[in-house]
Design a protein around this motif. Structure first.
Motif, PDB file in Angstrom:
ATOM      1  N   HIS A  47       0.831  -1.205   0.000  1.00 34.24           N
ATOM      2  CA  HIS A  47       0.000   0.000   0.000  1.00 34.24           C
ATOM      3  C   HIS A  47       0.870   1.261   0.000  1.00 34.24           C
ATOM      4  O   HIS A  47       0.533   2.251  -0.663  1.00 34.24           O
ATOM      5  CB  HIS A  47      -0.927   0.001   1.216  1.00 34.24           C
ATOM      6  N   LYS A  50       3.595   0.766  -3.480  1.00 36.76           N
ATOM      7  CA  LYS A  50       2.919   0.501  -4.749  1.00 36.76           C
ATOM      8  C   LYS A  50       3.827  -0.129  -5.817  1.00 36.76           C
ATOM      9  O   LYS A  50       4.001   0.419  -6.922  1.00 36.76           O
ATOM     10  CB  LYS A  50       2.274   1.779  -5.285  1.00 36.76           C
ATOM     11  N   GLU A  52       4.946  -2.919  -8.732  1.00 35.95           N
ATOM     12  CA  GLU A  52       4.209  -3.465  -9.859  1.00 35.95           C
ATOM     13  C   GLU A  52       3.915  -4.953  -9.704  1.00 35.95           C
ATOM     14  O   GLU A  52       2.962  -5.471 -10.302  1.00 35.95           O
ATOM     15  CB  GLU A  52       5.003  -3.243 -11.150  1.00 35.95           C
ATOM     16  N   ILE A  72      -6.530  -1.925  -3.650  1.00 34.90           N
ATOM     17  CA  ILE A  72      -5.395  -1.064  -3.977  1.00 34.90           C
ATOM     18  C   ILE A  72      -5.384  -0.728  -5.466  1.00 34.90           C
ATOM     19  O   ILE A  72      -5.723  -1.550  -6.314  1.00 34.90           O
ATOM     20  CB  ILE A  72      -4.058  -1.742  -3.567  1.00 34.90           C
ATOM     21  N   GLU A  73      -5.042   0.509  -5.770  1.00 35.66           N
ATOM     22  CA  GLU A  73      -4.902   0.972  -7.149  1.00 35.66           C
ATOM     23  C   GLU A  73      -3.570   1.700  -7.313  1.00 35.66           C
ATOM     24  O   GLU A  73      -3.227   2.526  -6.480  1.00 35.66           O
ATOM     25  CB  GLU A  73      -6.055   1.917  -7.518  1.00 35.66           C
ATOM     26  N   GLN A  75      -3.604  -2.044  -9.176  1.00 30.08           N
ATOM     27  CA  GLN A  75      -3.504  -3.400  -8.654  1.00 30.08           C
ATOM     28  C   GLN A  75      -2.223  -4.062  -9.163  1.00 30.08           C
ATOM     29  O   GLN A  75      -2.004  -4.168 -10.374  1.00 30.08           O
ATOM     30  CB  GLN A  75      -4.708  -4.226  -9.086  1.00 30.08           C
ATOM     31  N   PRO A  76      -1.326  -4.490  -8.250  1.00 28.52           N
ATOM     32  CA  PRO A  76      -0.098  -5.153  -8.705  1.00 28.52           C
ATOM     33  C   PRO A  76      -0.374  -6.582  -9.150  1.00 28.52           C
ATOM     34  O   PRO A  76      -1.397  -7.178  -8.794  1.00 28.52           O
ATOM     35  CB  PRO A  76       0.781  -5.131  -7.453  1.00 28.52           C
TER      36      PRO A  76
END
Length: 397
Positions: A47, A50, A52, A72-73, A75-76
């Motif tokens: 979070h 972030k 990848e 989460i954005e 999204q990994p």
């Protein structure tokens, strides 16, 4: 910005690496991250940073991780298992992969990173100790750099900057002496797990803290130094330095001795490994020699630290013996931490397993050879631990 991937993010090395990235947002960005079991902490890290791609090595924790990251954005990509960790290691445009996974579990992801052309910030000493004969040719083949991220080898690496080829005479590895440096040998039979985890200078994970108490950590570092710097075992010495201010030294051919000093803080070698060849300014406390006071040294007690001698013997034996030594140590320490064997059984079990190892694949064992003897040694420790007997005579030649 330098792109970084971090393996072992929830451990001591991992959390300190992320502390560095947090303080240098304009210098580094996190591309990939992998951890073992700690879903809650891993989710917090994802979070915040972030990345990848994310992996958790325990497949049983995958659904919990997926749920923790559901909103989460962006999204990994989420992966699990050893294959997932290896995929993270080789992913994307990361320039440096920090290998903070504890133990031989770090070997395969490190190989994946090397094959993908990533430089390695090496905080997992077992990668070279068990896999050196495989790792070094692969490093040469792919033209990547092995940048030491633990304090002792970073100190040596820093001191070697600018030293001409052939200028190095000797390496001096400093050791704190661990939790029992001031204990008499006779008292070691009474050691508890809690006693062994009271490191006087450093805050580290449980396994490496026990290795410090047995001085196996320093024996393993001798083997690692042989691989990293190409120095014969006869030219690598260990000296007890209780204050842990001098992190290691080198002696040059003209007898000049160079040392790297600093407060005990793993962030410094980690920062140097991921920023090399640059030197980034920090706000950390500068070393005050007056405040540090006396710097003292003494010879390690061989009767107190038999693991140290076992490591030298295994290194000189070559072949797969160092992989056996490493695996036996990991298995024995795990049993001790689980309170299934006493402290003094750790070197005894390692000794017995090394004595039983008769496979010799020469100087260039294959990866399958290394993985096979690794599993054999772990099983042998568990078997022998059920019927602990008297120590045997070591025969590693």
């Amino acid at each position: 910005m330098k792109a970084i991937t971090l393996l072992g993010s929830t451990g001591s090395i991992g959390t300190q690496t992320l502390d560095i990235l947090e303080h240098y947002p304009d210098q580094f960005r996190l591309v990939g991250i992998a951890a073992g079991n700690n879903v809650d902490l891993l989710a917090q890290q994802v979070h915040q940073f972030k990345p990848e791609i994310v992996a958790i090595s325990n497949p049983a924790k995958f659904q919990a991780l997926r749920q923790a990251l559901a909103g989460i954005e962006p999204q990994p990509q989420l992966l699990a298992g050893e294959e997932g960790v290896a995929a993270v290691a080789g992913y994307g445009d990361a320039e440096v992969v920090v290998t903070g996974i504890v133990g031989c579990a770090g070997l395969l992801p490190t190989l994946a990173a090397i094959r993908a052309g990533k430089d390695i910030a090496l905080a997992n000493k077992e990668t070279l100790i068990a896999g050196g004969p495989v790792v070094l040719p692969l490093v040469a083949e792919h033209g990547v750099k092995l940048l030491p991220a633990d304090s002792e080898h970073s100190a040596i690496f820093q001191c070697l900057q600018g030293v001409p080829p052939g200028g190095l005479r000797r390496i001096l590895l400093t050791a704190s002496g661990g939790a029992f440096r001031d204990w008499p040998v006779e008292k070691l039979a009474q050691v508890t797990v809690a006693d062994a985890l009271k490191h006087p200078n450093w805050s580290m994970g449980r396994k490496i803290t026990v290795d410090s108490a047995t001085l196996m950590n320093k024996g393993l570092e001798v083997i690692e130094a042989r691989y990293l710097f190409g120095v014969d075992y006869d030219r690598i010495a260990i000296v007890i330095h209780p204050q842990s201010i001098i992190h290691s030294l080198i002696e040059l051919q003209d007898t000049s001795v160079l040392a790297q000093l600093g407060w005990p803080d793993m962030r410094l070698p980690l920062l140097y490994a991921i920023s090399w060849p640059d030197r980034l300014p920090t706000t950390w406390e500068s070393l005050d020699l007056v405040k540090a006071g006396s710097l003292t040294f003494r010879e390690p007690d061989h009767s107190k630290y038999p693991c140290m001698d076992l490591a030298y013997q295994a290194g000189r034996a070559g072949g797969t013996m160092t992989a056996v030594l490493n695996a036996a140590n990991e298995a024995a320490v795990a049993l001790f931490l689980a309170e299934q064997i006493p402290f003094l059984a750790i070197p005894r079990l390692i000794e017995q397993v090394c004595d039983r190892h008769r496979l010799d694949h020469g100087d260039q064992p294959t990866l399958s050879d290394i993985l096979a003897v690794d599993q054999w040694a772990r099983g042998e420790v568990n078997r022998l631990s059920q019927t602990l007997g008297q120590p045997t005579v070591v025969s590693l030649g």
